[in-house]
Design an enzyme around this catalytic site. Structure first.
Site, PDB file in Angstrom:
ATOM      1  N   HIS A 107       0.819  -1.219   0.000  1.00  0.00           N
ATOM      2  CA  HIS A 107       0.000   0.000   0.000  1.00  0.00           C
ATOM      3  C   HIS A 107       0.854   1.271   0.000  1.00  0.00           C
ATOM      4  CE1 HIS A 107       0.387  -0.179   4.521  1.00  0.00           C
ATOM      5  NE2 HIS A 107       0.377   1.134   4.388  1.00  0.00           N
ATOM      6  N   ASP A 137       0.043  -7.593   1.377  1.00  0.00           N
ATOM      7  CA  ASP A 137       0.561  -6.227   1.554  1.00  0.00           C
ATOM      8  C   ASP A 137       2.084  -6.179   1.596  1.00  0.00           C
ATOM      9  OD1 ASP A 137       0.231  -3.526   1.636  1.00  0.00           O
ATOM     10  OD2 ASP A 137      -0.071  -3.406   3.798  1.00  0.00           O
ATOM     11  N   SER A 211       4.695   2.480   8.009  1.00  0.00           N
ATOM     12  CA  SER A 211       4.392   1.396   7.074  1.00  0.00           C
ATOM     13  C   SER A 211       5.637   0.957   6.319  1.00  0.00           C
ATOM     14  CB  SER A 211       3.342   1.841   6.060  1.00  0.00           C
ATOM     15  OG  SER A 211       2.058   1.723   6.575  1.00  0.00           O
TER      16      SER A 211
END
Length: 452
Positions: A107, A137, A211
């Site tokens: 993402h 992911d 992230s």
């Protein structure tokens, strides 16, 4: 409040301002000099250069159906396409210094036209995306500088609840930041964060911008890739999630070799075992994956797995839930050999399974959902090159035909969630409740078919 809080927004580029350290008072410390104040610094000085900042820019394309009356009166097209430029920032981890491999979350780099990796010494490089997997992911990037530092990868299956861990990333517009905590739980699933969930949960502070960053143990080894948080406003409340290093390593090895994830497929349906089900099956175990159905001629069928079996271990590691089993199997490549320990009629049985290839399998749709009975599904692309699930064959008068499907239709989504493969379709329909809307591409147009 939603579980789905990805940490891409408000991420920052690493600068030369240094990093801050937050440590639990109970955390054991280390020192590289006699009589010096105990500190995590010696380990972090070795580990933090392997954590990078990632800046992306690209164009987001959205499609919206135009109401029929506007098309009739104003000659408007059937759908309206909008393109919006975007920029974003996140974190990444160098896992191979010689090859220049950097792993991050999908993402973070999804739909990016340009990806820039910045090292802690200030150097910047344009990265090439070798491949990604939206269901887990994970994305793999490549850069070509010299003198890189890579993090060694630990065996994340050996983690225990209570082990100390350190999170490294770039939150809230700050330079590289280090936080510490413990492993709060293992094998977390059912959070609706991703398609395949087998998360490490930690109370090390993880915020927006972390992230793709690193979760490391006290030896400076990578144990997970920080991915998501649970918080009412997207801020840290002591509940963060990371993809286990073993799962990540299996996926990036496939991406590096094939340019894509060739997901393994076992070929069973089931659910978690609980006290009620264990009593009904006269089993003396309350944790594991209950097998309710075995697909004929699947890998599970060939290995002799039977409906009613309870799978308790994968390659000698305890199994807590059916979702954890799905995630572990899916992250293993097609053709992988797996040893499963199961309970059958009160006795322990070990079976060896060679996994099928979930990404190249053609299946009868009834194996996925009763309403699709009569359709044969296959991975592929339509004439316009759009990925999706192709209706390779369709029986007249079948349930699939009655809901409006036609041969050569391409299923591209379920309830507004993108569906690129048969495995992704199966996963979406497994978790769908109530009315289901299939997004279908037919020729040059798209439509929705409703399953009630």
């Amino acid at each position: 409040m939603s579980f789905r809080h990805y940490i891409l927004a408000s991420a920052v580029v690493v600068s030369s301002l240094g990093f801050s350290v937050t440590a639990s008072a109970a955390l054991p410390f280390f020192s590289d000099k006699k009589d010096e104040i105990p500190s995590l610094a010696p380990m972090l000085e070795e580990a933090t250069p392997a954590v990078v900042s990632i800046a992306v820019q690209g164009t987001q394309t959205s499609r919206q159906q135009v109401p029929e009356m506007f098309r009739y009166f104003f000659g408007a097209p059937q759908e309206q396409v909008q393109e919006r430029p975007f920029r974003g920032l996140g974190s990444g981890v160098i896992i191979d210094a010689d090859k220049g491999y950097v792993v991050t979350n999908n993402h973070v780099v999804d739909n990016a036209d340009e990806i820039t990796v910045k090292l802690t010494d200030g150097r910047e490089f344009t990265a090439k995306k070798l491949g990604s997997d939206d269901q887990s992911d994970i994305a793999l990037l490549k850069i070509d500088p010299d003198d890189l530092t890579a993090l060694p990868i630990a065996d994340s299956d050996s983690l225990r609840v209570g082990d100390f861990v350190v999170a490294v990333g770039n939150p809230f517009g700050l330079s590289q930041t280090v936080t510490s905590g413990i492993v709060s739980a293992l094998g977390r699933s059912g959070l609706n964060i991703g398609g395949y969930e087998d998360f490490i949960q930690t109370d090390a502070a993880i915020n927006r911008g972390n992230s793709g960053g690193a979760l490391v143990n006290l030896r400076g080894e990578l144990v997970g890739i920080n991915t998501a948080i649970f918080g009412p406003n997207g801020g840290n409340v002591g509940i963060g999630f990371a993809i286990p290093a073993n799962m990540m390593k299996s996926l990036v090895d496939q991406i590096a070799e094939f340019g894509e994830v060739r997901r393994g497929l076992l070929g069973i349906k089931g659910n978690d075992i609980d006290a009620g089900l264990a009593e009904a099956m006269n089993a003396e175990i309350n944790i594991g994956a209950f097998v309710s159905e075995v697909t004929p001629e699947s890998a599970a069928d060939e290995a002799g797995i039977q409906a009613g079996d309870i799978i308790t271990e994968v390659n000698g590691r305890p199994l807590h839930s059916f979702q954890e089993l799905r995630a572990k199997i899916a992250s293993m490549g097609a053709g992988a050999e797996v040893e499963l320990t199961l309970i059958r009629k009160g006795k322990e049985v070990n079976v060896d399974v060679v996994l099928d290839d979930a990404t190249s399998v053609t299946v009868t749709a009834a194996q996925i959902h009763p309403a699709l009975e009569g359709a044969t599904l296959a991975n592929g692309a339509d004439d316009a090159g759009n990925d999706g699930v192709v209706i390779a064959d369709l029986e007249r008068g079948s349930p699939a035909a009655r809901i409006g499907l036609k041969a050569d239709d391409v299923i591209i989504g379920v309830n507004r969630i993108r569906t690129n493969t048969v495995a992704a379709l199966r996963n979406s329909l497994d978790g769908a409740e109530g009315v289901i809307a299939l997004n279908v591409r037919r020729g040059n147009s798209t439509l929705y078919l409703v399953i009630r």
